[in-house]
Design a protein around this motif. Structure first.
Motif, mmCIF file in Angstrom:
data_model
loop_
_atom_site.group_PDB
_atom_site.id
_atom_site.type_symbol
_atom_site.label_atom_id
_atom_site.label_comp_id
_atom_site.label_asym_id
_atom_site.label_seq_id
_atom_site.Cartn_x
_atom_site.Cartn_y
_atom_site.Cartn_z
ATOM 1 N N GLU A 158 0.848 -1.189 0.000
ATOM 2 C CA GLU A 158 0.000 0.000 0.000
ATOM 3 C C GLU A 158 0.882 1.236 0.000
ATOM 4 O O GLU A 158 1.835 1.311 0.768
ATOM 5 C CB GLU A 158 -0.895 0.047 1.251
ATOM 6 N N SER A 173 -4.096 1.227 -2.662
ATOM 7 C CA SER A 173 -3.870 -0.211 -2.505
ATOM 8 C C SER A 173 -3.378 -0.834 -3.800
ATOM 9 O O SER A 173 -3.831 -0.489 -4.891
ATOM 10 C CB SER A 173 -5.172 -0.874 -2.066
ATOM 11 N N HIS A 212 1.421 0.102 14.215
ATOM 12 C CA HIS A 212 0.220 -0.701 14.489
ATOM 13 C C HIS A 212 -0.131 -0.684 15.985
ATOM 14 O O HIS A 212 -1.301 -0.648 16.353
ATOM 15 C CB HIS A 212 0.432 -2.155 14.046
ATOM 16 N N SER A 237 -0.878 -8.985 12.151
ATOM 17 C CA SER A 237 -0.854 -8.448 10.788
ATOM 18 C C SER A 237 -0.548 -9.577 9.813
ATOM 19 O O SER A 237 -0.572 -10.753 10.175
ATOM 20 C CB SER A 237 0.180 -7.331 10.692
ATOM 21 N N GLY A 280 -2.431 -13.258 9.902
ATOM 22 C CA GLY A 280 -2.882 -12.783 8.589
ATOM 23 C C GLY A 280 -2.386 -13.697 7.474
ATOM 24 O O GLY A 280 -3.095 -13.980 6.511
ATOM 25 N N GLY A 322 -3.708 -5.670 10.564
ATOM 26 C CA GLY A 322 -4.786 -5.962 9.610
ATOM 27 C C GLY A 322 -5.852 -6.921 10.114
ATOM 28 O O GLY A 322 -7.043 -6.733 9.848
ATOM 29 N N CYS A 373 -6.673 -0.202 11.209
ATOM 30 C CA CYS A 373 -6.132 -1.538 11.503
ATOM 31 C C CYS A 373 -5.191 -1.965 10.394
ATOM 32 O O CYS A 373 -4.074 -2.392 10.630
ATOM 33 C CB CYS A 373 -7.263 -2.561 11.624
ATOM 34 N N THR A 374 -5.656 -1.842 9.135
ATOM 35 C CA THR A 374 -4.803 -2.208 8.004
ATOM 36 C C THR A 374 -3.787 -1.080 7.773
ATOM 37 O O THR A 374 -3.870 -0.022 8.397
ATOM 38 C CB THR A 374 -5.667 -2.456 6.757
ATOM 39 N N ASP A 375 -2.860 -1.314 6.845
ATOM 40 C CA ASP A 375 -1.739 -0.381 6.687
ATOM 41 C C ASP A 375 -2.187 1.028 6.317
ATOM 42 O O ASP A 375 -3.067 1.217 5.483
ATOM 43 C CB ASP A 375 -0.767 -0.943 5.643
#
Ligand code: KG4
Ligand code: ZN
Length: 359
Positions: A12, A31, A115, A142, A171, A278, A308-310
Motif C-alpha cells: 500500500e 492499494s 500498528h 498483521s 494474517g 490488519g 487496523c490495516t496499513d
C-alpha cells in the motif's frame, strides 16, 4: 506542528497529515491489491515499481485533503522497517528529498510500533474513542507478524515482547488458507465475509497451540489441517461447506488469539488490551475479544477499521512523538527487513530476548 507520514513498506502506498495529538487531518491509501491478486501474494518487484508511480500523487493528495501546503509541514515521518527493501526505499527516498528541500526534520519509524499505537488516532467526524493508559497489553496481528507485547510507553524501548508466533502470522494463515480454497488474495476479508454465514462446528479442525499459559502461537498446523481436509474432500465449491470451513478456521484462530491475550493481561496484571494490525479488522475477533474482556474485567481498545490495516496516519503519529522531542534522523535512516522490537523464533530467526542488530 503538522507531520507528514509516508508508508510504503509492503503493498500500500500511503501518506497522511497528522497532529502530534493524534488528530488526523488526512489519510490517503493507494492499494496494490489488484496488481498482486493474479499472483496470489505480493510480488516485491511489482510493489516497488508501483510505489514509485504513486508515491508523489499520494503525498500530493494527502496535503490537498488536509488543506495545507507542503510549507506547513513541520516534520516528516517515514516507515524504515520492517518491509520489502525496494518498497521501503521508495518511501524513505521521497521523505528524505522532501525533508532536505523543506529543511525540516525527519524520523524513520518501525511499522509495527505504528500498528501498536494506531489506537491513539482520532479521525475526522469520528466520535471520541477512549484512549488506553500505559501500560497496556497489545496483540499485534498483521500479515507478517503476530505477537503479544507489554507496552509501558510509546517508545520502542518501552515495548517488551511476551510471545510471538513460531511459524505463520495470523494474517498469513488467513491468506494461505484462502489460497488453498481458491478465494484469492488477500484472504482475511473474504474469509471474514464467508465465515459469517458458516457453522464454526460444521467442520472439525484442531485448535492451534491451545495452551493458555504460553503466549506463543502456531498457525501452520491449522493450515495443514485445512489442506488435509481439501485433499480428502476436494475443494468446496461456492456452497455451505465452504462457509462452514471458513467459519471453523476463523473460530480456531480467533479463539486462540483472544484466550492468550486475556491470559496475558491477567498474568501481567494489566487490565487493558489493545489490538492492532490488519487482522484486527476481523469482525469475529473484535466481537469475541470484547465479550472475553467484559467477562475478565479488562478494557478493550481497538482502532477503527481503516486504522487496523496499513496506513500512514499511524506512522505520522509515532514519528510526531519523537519529532516533538526534537529528535531528527536526517543524518541516517537505517532500513531493515526486520522489526526493531524483540523477536522470538519466527521461522527460526532470533532467540527470545535477543535484540536484533540496530534495534
Ligand atoms: O497490517 P496489514 O494491513 O499489513 C501488514 O503489515 O502485514 O495486515 C494485512 C493482513 C493480511 O494478511 C489480511 O488478510 C489481513 O491482514 N486482514 C484480515 C482482515 N482484513 C485484513 N484478516 C482477517 N479478517 C479481516 N477482516
Ligand atoms: Zn501492517
Amino acid at each position: 506542528m503538522l507531520v507528514l507520514g509516508i508508508e510504503t513498506s509492503c503493498d500500500e502506498t500511503c501518506a497522511a497529515v497528522v497532529e502530534p495529538s493524534g488528530r488526523v487531518l488526512s489519510d490517503v491509501v493507494h492499494s496494490q491489491v489488484e496488481l498482486h491478486a493474479p499472483y496470489g501474494g505480493v510480488v516485491p518487484e511489482l510493489a516497488s515499481r508501483d510505489h514509485l508511480r504513486n508515491a508523489r500523487p499520494v503525498v500530493e493528495a494527502a496535503l490537498a485533503r488536509a488543506g495545507v501546503p507542503l510549507s506547513a509541514i513541520g516534520g516528516i515521518s517515514v516507515t524504515c522497517r520492517p518491509g520489502l527493501s525496494g518498497a521501503l526505499l521508495v518511501g524513505v527516498e521521497l521523505a528524505q528529498a522532501l525533508a532536505f528541500a523543506r529543511e525540516v526534520p525527519i524520523v524513520g519509524v518501525d511499522h509495527l510500533v505504528g500498528h501498536l499505537l494506531a489506537v491513539f488516532l482520532e479521525f475526522p467526524g469520528e466520535s471520541a474513542r477512549p484512549r488506553p493508559e500505559f501500560p497496556f497489553i497489545a496483540l499485534l496481528v498483521s500479515g507478517g507478524h503476530t505477537a503479544l507485547y507489554r507496552v509501558d510507553g510509546p517508545d520502542l524501548s518501552a515495548v517488551r515482547e511476551l510471545g510471538a508466533t513460531r511459524d505463520d502470522a495470523a494474517g498469513e494463515a488467513f491468506d494461505k488458507v484462502a489460497k488453498l480454497l481458491g478465494l484469492g488474495y488477500p484472504g482475511g476479508p473474504v474469509i471474514d465475509r464467508l465465515a459469517k454465514e458458516g457453522d464454526p462446528e460444521g467442520v472439525r479442525l484442531s485448535a492451534p497451540m491451545p495452551s493458555k499459559n504460553s503466549a506463543e502461537f502456531s498457525f501452520s498446523g491449522l493450515k495443514a489441517n485445512v489442506a488435509r481436509y481439501v485433499e480428502a474432500h476436494g475443494r468446496p465449491g461456492d456452497d455451505q461447506r465452504l462457509r462452514d470451513l471458513c467459519a471453523a478456521f476463523q473460530r480456531r484462530v480467533v479463539d486462540t488469539l483472544v484466550r492468550k491475550s486475556v491470559a496475558a493481561t491477567q498474568r501481567e496484571a494489566v487490565p487493558r488490551l489493545v489490538i492492532g494490525g490488519g487482522v484486527a479488522a476481523n469482525r469475529e475477533l473484535r466481537e469475541r475479544a470484547q465479550a472475553a474482556c467484559d467477562r475478565a474485567g479488562t478494557k478493550l481498545f481497538v482502532p477503527p477499521l481503516r486504522a487496523c490495516t496499513d496506513n500512514a496516519a499511524m506512522i505520522a503519529y509515532v514519528g510526531a512523538l519523537r519529532l516533538q522531542r526534537g529528535e531528527d534522523d536526517s543524518s541516517a535512516i537505517e532500513m531493515s527487513p526486520e522489526t526493531a522490537l524483540f523477536q522470538v523464533t519466527r521461522k527460526g530467526r532470533g532467540r527470545r530476548g535477543e535484540r536484533l542488530p540496530g534495534g
